[in-house]
Write an enzyme that holds these catalytic residues in place. Structure first.
Site, PDB file in Angstrom:
ATOM      1  N   SER A 253      -2.315   2.236  -0.506  1.00  0.00           N
ATOM      2  CA  SER A 253      -2.465   3.640  -0.887  1.00  0.00           C
ATOM      3  C   SER A 253      -1.734   3.930  -2.190  1.00  0.00           C
ATOM      4  CB  SER A 253      -1.903   4.550   0.212  1.00  0.00           C
ATOM      5  OG  SER A 253      -1.826   5.899  -0.218  1.00  0.00           O
ATOM      6  N   LYS A 254      -2.352   4.738  -3.034  1.00  0.00           N
ATOM      7  CA  LYS A 254      -1.709   5.097  -4.299  1.00  0.00           C
ATOM      8  C   LYS A 254      -0.517   6.025  -4.083  1.00  0.00           C
ATOM      9  CE  LYS A 254      -4.429   9.211  -5.575  1.00  0.00           C
ATOM     10  NZ  LYS A 254      -3.342  10.112  -5.970  1.00  0.00           N
ATOM     11  N   ARG A 255      -0.409   6.588  -2.893  1.00  0.00           N
ATOM     12  CA  ARG A 255       0.669   7.537  -2.612  1.00  0.00           C
ATOM     13  C   ARG A 255       1.953   6.859  -2.127  1.00  0.00           C
ATOM     14  NH1 ARG A 255      -4.102   9.811  -0.945  1.00  0.00           N
ATOM     15  NH2 ARG A 255      -4.665  11.780  -1.956  1.00  0.00           N
TER      16      ARG A 255
ATOM     17  N   TYR B 256      -9.493   8.776 -10.352  1.00  0.00           N
ATOM     18  CA  TYR B 256      -8.993   7.407 -10.341  1.00  0.00           C
ATOM     19  C   TYR B 256      -9.935   6.546  -9.512  1.00  0.00           C
ATOM     20  CZ  TYR B 256      -7.256   8.376  -5.621  1.00  0.00           C
ATOM     21  OH  TYR B 256      -7.157   8.710  -4.300  1.00  0.00           O
TER      22      TYR B 256
END
Length: 515
Positions: free
Chosen positions: A252-254, A13
């Site tokens: 953050s993607k998390r 990604y």
């Protein structure tokens, strides 16, 4: 010549914050006739590099951020994958050992952990005291005979300061005595990021290291390696990180669940998920969310809108101007206008950039953009579908902000479209007069030929006059009956595009069902 680089790991990604960093590197190189290098930090041998790298390369190409050297381009400094440069790193490690700037260390993980715990109990910061360092070959042989693992650590200075002239943060000072003896080579012989990055930057003739601020703390040990190996120190610029929507923590993607509590973020994600569902696009959270650049490519954003927004995410020309062409970005960008403070990711503002960009497209360009989405959703199977597509695009205009929005108008192309049941209940079933009026209008529309908006408006207005009602008394029921929705563009234009047969059938169906 200015040479900059961006060095992503093959994660599968492309983070929007990483794209901002890459953009600043790209602009700095392009405006001076320099070169932008793409290097892949793929030292994790367990990763499928080719598969994980493809979305990153595709993302850069979609954005128009071309690279002068790197994967698929090559160049005089190849290879551009760290996994293929291990011999260079091992040579650098040996040079550091030979010059006394690094040492062989035989501490076990258990011993180091015990030392850390002891420091914590005293309320002190753990600082490795080199007690298991091998100062001679004899000591090394003795440690190895015990079966101890060997690492190589930097032998950091214990006096003085490291001074950095940062193009964003100004002068930054670090005390050498506070720098740990960082491991640069693992027991298996593989080398770590700090050493590999320095060696690559030097061998690739990188002049400017423009990167995120979290790397600022790494800079002293990297400068130590640079000077110990006799390299030329590059110019540094550490950019503020991109902060989460409405907050100050790093994006953050998390943290998708957290960001969904932000209305603008949630709306953008929902819009994307709706498009993805119709087009059968995979929606895994790791790759399909507004933190990842692929999300925007998949749902039909304009690349220039993304770049224009990211340019202003931590940079400004005069505090007022917002719209820049790529050529203007290259001409006007300077690092001294980069803010030191983090900039918060604002989905609504990004959508505003997208809306402005999309509104500038001609009808032909819009057709080119939206057609793939209509095709994937199965909307173009009718022989007249392409004509209908053109009509919808012309009438919808500012209701189409991204290419995937064409799917909001699926009711023009298919019969089995989604109907808002709550709208049917409110606008038709609960209005005792509505069903009969819809049936009466359907009957009157039978007489229209050709079925044009002007004639449609005249017939419906005549009906309203005959019933002594205002147009607004029936317009909402008309829309829900024929489109299944509560909003859209002009009602008479909508009926014209739907066509006589489809319009009358839907009006009769709605009037009959409601009775």
């Amino acid at each position: 010549m200015i040479r900059t680089r961006f060095a992503p790991s093959p994660t599968g990604y492309l983070h929007i914050g990483g794209v901002r960093t890459a953009l600043f590197n790209w602009l700095l190189a392009k405006q001076t006739g320099g070169q932008f290098i793409l290097r892949i930090d793929d030292t994790d041998a367990g990763r499928n590099v080719a598969e994980a790298l493809r979305p990153i390369l595709d993302g850069f190409r979609w954005l128009g951020l071309d690279w002068d050297e790197g994967p698929d381009v090559d160049g005089p400094h190849a290879p551009y994958y760290q996994s293929q440069r291990s011999d260079r790193y091992r040579e650098a490690v040996q040079n550091l050992l030979d010059s006394g700037h690094a040492y062989r260390d035989y501490a076990t993980p258990e011993e180091l952990q015990k030392e850390r715990e002891a420091a914590e109990q005293k309320g002190e910061r753990f600082f490795y005291d080199r007690r298991w360092a091998a100062n001679t070959d004899e000591e090394a042989a003795a440690y190895e005979a015990e079966g101890r693992p060997r690492t190589v650590r930097l032998k950091m200075p214990r006096e003085g300061e490291c001074v950095i002239q940062d193009l964003v943060r100004g002068e930054v000072r670090f005390e050498w005595s506070k720098e740990q003896d960082t491991v640069i080579q693992r027991p298996d012989g593989s080398c770590l990021y700090h050493l590999a990055s320095v060696v690559d930057d030097a061998e690739f003739d990188v002049t400017h290291v423009v990167r995120a601020e979290e790397h600022l703390s790494n800079t002293p040990r990297q400068i130590f390696i640079i000077e110990s190996l006799g390299y030329t120190r590059p110019i540094y610029a550490h950019l503020p990180y991109v902060a989460e929507p409405g907050g100050s923590a790093k994006l953050s993607k998390r943290k998708l669940a957290k960001y969904e509590k932000n209305k603008d973020f949630a709306d953008l994600l929902s819009q994307g998920q709706t498009i993805a569902e119709s087009c059968q696009i995979e929606t895994e959270a790791d790759t399909f969310n507004p933190v990842i650049i692929d999300f925007y490519r998949e749902i039909g954003f304009q690349p220039d809108a993304i770049l224009n927004y990211l340019l202003l995410l931590g940079w400004s020309l005069d505090g007022e101007r917002e719209e820049f062409s790529i050529e203007e970005m290259i001409e006007l960008f300077t690092l001294d206008r980069v803010n030191k403070a983090p900039a918060s990711f604002d989905p609504r503002k990004l959508l505003a950039f997208q809306s402005r960009s999309f509104s500038k497209l001609s009808t032909e360009e819009r057709i080119e953009k939206v057609k793939p989405f209509a095709q994937r959703a199965g909307l173009l199977n009718d022989p007249k579908a392409n004509e209908t597509l053109t009509q919808v695009i012309q009438e919808a205009y500012d209701r189409l902000t991204i290419a995937g929005d064409i799917l909001d108008f699926d009711y023009f192309f298919i019969d089995a479209y989604e109907v808002d049941s709550a709208a049917v209940e409110k606008r038709i079933r609960k209005d005792e007069a509505a069903p009969g009026r819809l049936l009466a209008i359907a009957e009157r529309l039978e007489s229209i030929d050709p079925f044009h908006r002007e004639e449609i408006q005249e017939v419906i207005q005549d009906f309203c006059n005959s019933e002594s009602i205002k147009l607004r008394a029936i317009i909402h029921a008309l829309r829900v009956a024929t489109t299944g929705r509560t909003n859209g563009f002009g009602m008479f234009e909508t009926l014209e595009i739907l066509g006589k047969t489809r319009s009358i059938e839907r009006l009769k169906l709605a009037g009959t069902i409601a009775n």
